[in-house]
Enzyme design. Structure first.
Site, PDB file in Angstrom:
ATOM      1  N   CYS A   1       8.301   7.533  -0.039  1.00 16.76           N
ATOM      2  CA  CYS A   1       6.852   7.808  -0.149  1.00 16.76           C
ATOM      3  C   CYS A   1       6.260   8.367  -1.386  1.00 16.76           C
ATOM      4  O   CYS A   1       5.014   8.749  -1.559  1.00 16.76           O
ATOM      5  CB  CYS A   1       6.315   8.145   1.221  1.00 16.76           C
ATOM      6  SG  CYS A   1       6.866  10.034   1.369  1.00 16.76           S
TER       7      CYS A   1
ATOM      8  N   GLU B   1      18.596  14.819  11.339  1.00 13.20           N
ATOM      9  CA  GLU B   1      16.970  15.267  11.354  1.00 13.20           C
ATOM     10  C   GLU B   1      16.835  16.736  11.268  1.00 13.20           C
ATOM     11  O   GLU B   1      17.407  17.394  11.707  1.00 13.20           O
ATOM     12  CB  GLU B   1      16.176  14.535  12.266  1.00 13.20           C
ATOM     13  CG  GLU B   1      14.785  15.035  12.355  1.00 13.20           C
ATOM     14  CD  GLU B   1      13.827  14.873  11.108  1.00 13.20           C
ATOM     15  OE1 GLU B   1      13.225  15.651  10.947  1.00 13.20           O
ATOM     16  OE2 GLU B   1      14.155  13.605  10.403  1.00 13.20           O
TER      17      GLU B   1
ATOM     18  N   ASP C   1      15.514   8.448   4.176  1.00 12.48           N
ATOM     19  CA  ASP C   1      13.896   8.124   4.291  1.00 12.48           C
ATOM     20  C   ASP C   1      13.086   9.609   4.299  1.00 12.48           C
ATOM     21  O   ASP C   1      12.525   9.879   5.184  1.00 12.48           O
ATOM     22  CB  ASP C   1      13.493   7.331   5.349  1.00 12.48           C
ATOM     23  CG  ASP C   1      12.082   7.021   5.663  1.00 12.48           C
ATOM     24  OD1 ASP C   1      11.289   7.442   4.501  1.00 12.48           O
ATOM     25  OD2 ASP C   1      11.591   6.762   6.408  1.00 12.48           O
TER      26      ASP C   1
ATOM     27  N   CYS D   1     -16.101  -2.382   3.316  1.00 11.28           N
ATOM     28  CA  CYS D   1     -16.346  -1.053   3.895  1.00 11.28           C
ATOM     29  C   CYS D   1     -17.772  -0.565   3.183  1.00 11.28           C
ATOM     30  O   CYS D   1     -17.804  -0.343   1.862  1.00 11.28           O
ATOM     31  CB  CYS D   1     -15.270   0.064   3.816  1.00 11.28           C
ATOM     32  SG  CYS D   1     -15.993   1.591   4.744  1.00 11.28           S
TER      33      CYS D   1
ATOM     34  N   CYS E   1     -16.083   7.741   0.715  1.00  8.24           N
ATOM     35  CA  CYS E   1     -15.061   8.162   1.527  1.00  8.24           C
ATOM     36  C   CYS E   1     -13.947   8.151   0.697  1.00  8.24           C
ATOM     37  O   CYS E   1     -13.767   7.517  -0.020  1.00  8.24           O
ATOM     38  CB  CYS E   1     -14.851   7.150   2.859  1.00  8.24           C
ATOM     39  SG  CYS E   1     -13.427   7.277   3.836  1.00  8.24           S
TER      40      CYS E   1
ATOM     41  N   ASN F   1      13.520   5.459  13.713  1.00  5.66           N
ATOM     42  CA  ASN F   1      12.936   4.173  12.985  1.00  5.66           C
ATOM     43  C   ASN F   1      13.836   3.298  12.493  1.00  5.66           C
ATOM     44  O   ASN F   1      13.838   2.186  12.824  1.00  5.66           O
ATOM     45  CB  ASN F   1      11.813   4.910  12.252  1.00  5.66           C
ATOM     46  CG  ASN F   1      11.132   3.432  11.651  1.00  5.66           C
ATOM     47  OD1 ASN F   1      10.318   2.606  12.529  1.00  5.66           O
ATOM     48  ND2 ASN F   1      10.769   3.185  10.491  1.00  5.66           N
TER      49      ASN F   1
ATOM     50  N   CYS G   1     -10.053   5.294   0.880  1.00  2.00           N
ATOM     51  CA  CYS G   1      -9.703   3.994   0.095  1.00  2.00           C
ATOM     52  C   CYS G   1     -10.247   3.973  -1.444  1.00  2.00           C
ATOM     53  O   CYS G   1     -11.192   4.747  -1.479  1.00  2.00           O
ATOM     54  CB  CYS G   1     -10.225   2.630   0.597  1.00  2.00           C
ATOM     55  SG  CYS G   1      -9.631   2.281   2.306  1.00  2.00           S
TER      56      CYS G   1
END
Length: 433
Positions: free
Chosen positions: A389, A315, A363, A81, A87, A299, A90
């Site tokens: 995450c 949820e 999750d 890139c 940016c 999911n 990344c």
């Protein structure tokens, strides 16, 4: 992985020092030692020597920037890139994919005090099926900026290409820019989202002032010419469908519909493999009752229902519960139920939990699941899969399970976001008999 720093900074002399990098942290920073202190240096890789200056000096570590690189690692690659380094999207395009995966796996293993069993990965480029691009009108040039935020700044990098985007979305960038830049309302545009679903491509435009009929017609013509589903968002609550029907995507043999603003995993390939591996780790049997916490719109819940006797999805967001129920009906799954609950409260007292569960999957968001770990332990499931995450909160939450007699049977690093500092993971806990 969260890092916390005190506000006070030590004065640095900007002296040039020569260092040898021996490691790469999960954020893509080179790690070196100097005068007994750890140095973090963006842009350097293991086996590289460089002249650097210290930019921030703390008691236990310091940060530095490269003045001159003296040698190159065999795992250094030319970033694809042209915006890399400016940016903020990344951080690791200069490193081989193998090195990225090894460094993230090592960071995960250190936090979890357990070896990483496998890396779940897919294609390293063209993987993002969703992007949110900021828009900003420049009065001096009368031009519209469209792009991502600069690293450590609110300024916008005017992106012309983005090789981690799905090819269909990357090809749209110049066309979307030209269309939006021709609108009368370009001073009143907030951001544009592009989503690549199995059903087609979506464009969601956030505008902060009413659009003229001429602008609406121009946007409609653009959506028809490019085959896009177009949605207009005058505020954070309202979403107007201009063209297109309910979008959907394929997931593990199921068709899942979603609202353009719903959260979906941006990496479809890794998501498919992650769901399949979770079902395999849980070893779901036809007689099993399975609980899915923080289930979103299903999911994991819906694929679980194709194998288990019954599945309960829980949820905290009502709209996602409704979407999960809708997708269960659309896919003919009658053995799954969704509930809206506050997961900080004791869900084990709910009527649907009275018969217990054999397996549990959770999750949670980045904050983790500290409030439900004791509830899970009360249910005494044989196996637990935790998808994370944030490795820091995963490590914290795992302690409760380990103290309750569970052991880590499998640990996977999920390469959901190649070339970035994001680290996701999945753990299988088994109860000691």
């Amino acid at each position: 992985m969260a890092q916390f720093y005190s506000a006070k900074r030590r004065t640095t002399t900007r002296q040039i020092i020569t260092v040898s990098v021996n490691d790469l942290d999960s954020f893509g920073q080179g790690v070196a030692r100097h005068n007994g202190k750890t140095l973090f240096i963006p842009g350097l890789l293991p086996q590289e020597n460089a002249e650097v200056t210290v930019t921030e000096d703390k008691k236990q570590y310091a940060r530095a920037k490269v003045v001159r690189r003296l040698s190159d690692s065999p795992e250094r690659e030319t970033p694809r890139c042209p915006h890399f380094g400016v940016c903020g999207g990344c951080q690791q395009q200069h490193a081989s994919v193998d090195l990225q995966q090894r460094s993230k796996s090592a960071a995960l293993a250190r936090l979890m005090k357990h070896d990483v069993s496998e890396v779940i990965a897919d294609v390293p480029w063209g993987y993002r099926r969703r992007a949110r691009l900021s828009l900003n009108y420049l009065p001096k040039t009368q031009q519209l900026q469209m792009g991502f935020r600069k690293a450590g700044s609110s300024d916008i990098v005017d992106v012309k290409q983005c090789p981690i985007l799905a090819p269909q979305l990357e090809a749209l960038l110049p066309k979307v820019r030209a269309c939006l830049g021709s609108l009368q309302a370009m001073r009143h545009l907030g951001h544009v989202e592009l989503v690549q679903a199995t059903s087609g491509t979506l464009m969601i435009l956030r505008h902060t002032a009413p659009l003229s009929s001429a602008d609406r017609e121009k946007l409609e013509r653009f959506s028809h010419s490019e085959g896009l589903d177009l949605y207009l968002a005058p505020d954070s609550e309202i979403l107007e469908t201009v063209s297109g029907e309910m979008p959907w995507y394929d997931s593990n043999g199921l068709r899942l519909t979603f609202s353009p603003r719903d959260f979906i995993q941006v990496n479809a390939g890794v998501n498919q493999k992650m769901v399949a591996r979770a079902l395999e780790w849980l070893d779901v049997q036809p007689e099993d009752r399975v609980l899915d916490l923080f289930c979103g719109m299903g999911n994991f819940t819906l694929p679980l229902a194709t194998q288990a006797a019954s599945v309960v999805g829980v949820e905290g967001v009502p709209a996602l519960v409704e979407k999960g129920q809708q997708n269960a009906r659309l896919n003919g799954l009658q053995n799954v139920t969704f509930y809206h609950e506050n997961l900080e409260e004791d869900v084990t007292k709910q009527p649907w939990a009275k018969n217990g569960f054999d397996k549990v999957l959770l999750d949670p968001a980045r904050a983790g699941a500290a409030g439900v770990m004791q509830q899970i332990i009360k249910l005494e499931p044989i196996r637990i899969v935790y998808v994370s995450c944030n490795p820091a909160t995963l490590a914290r939450d795992s302690e409760a399970l380990l103290k309750a007699g569970y052991t880590i049977a499998r640990l996977a690093m999920l390469d959901m976001f190649p070339h970035t500092g994001h680290l996701e993971s999945m753990v299988l806990f088994s109860r000691v008999k």
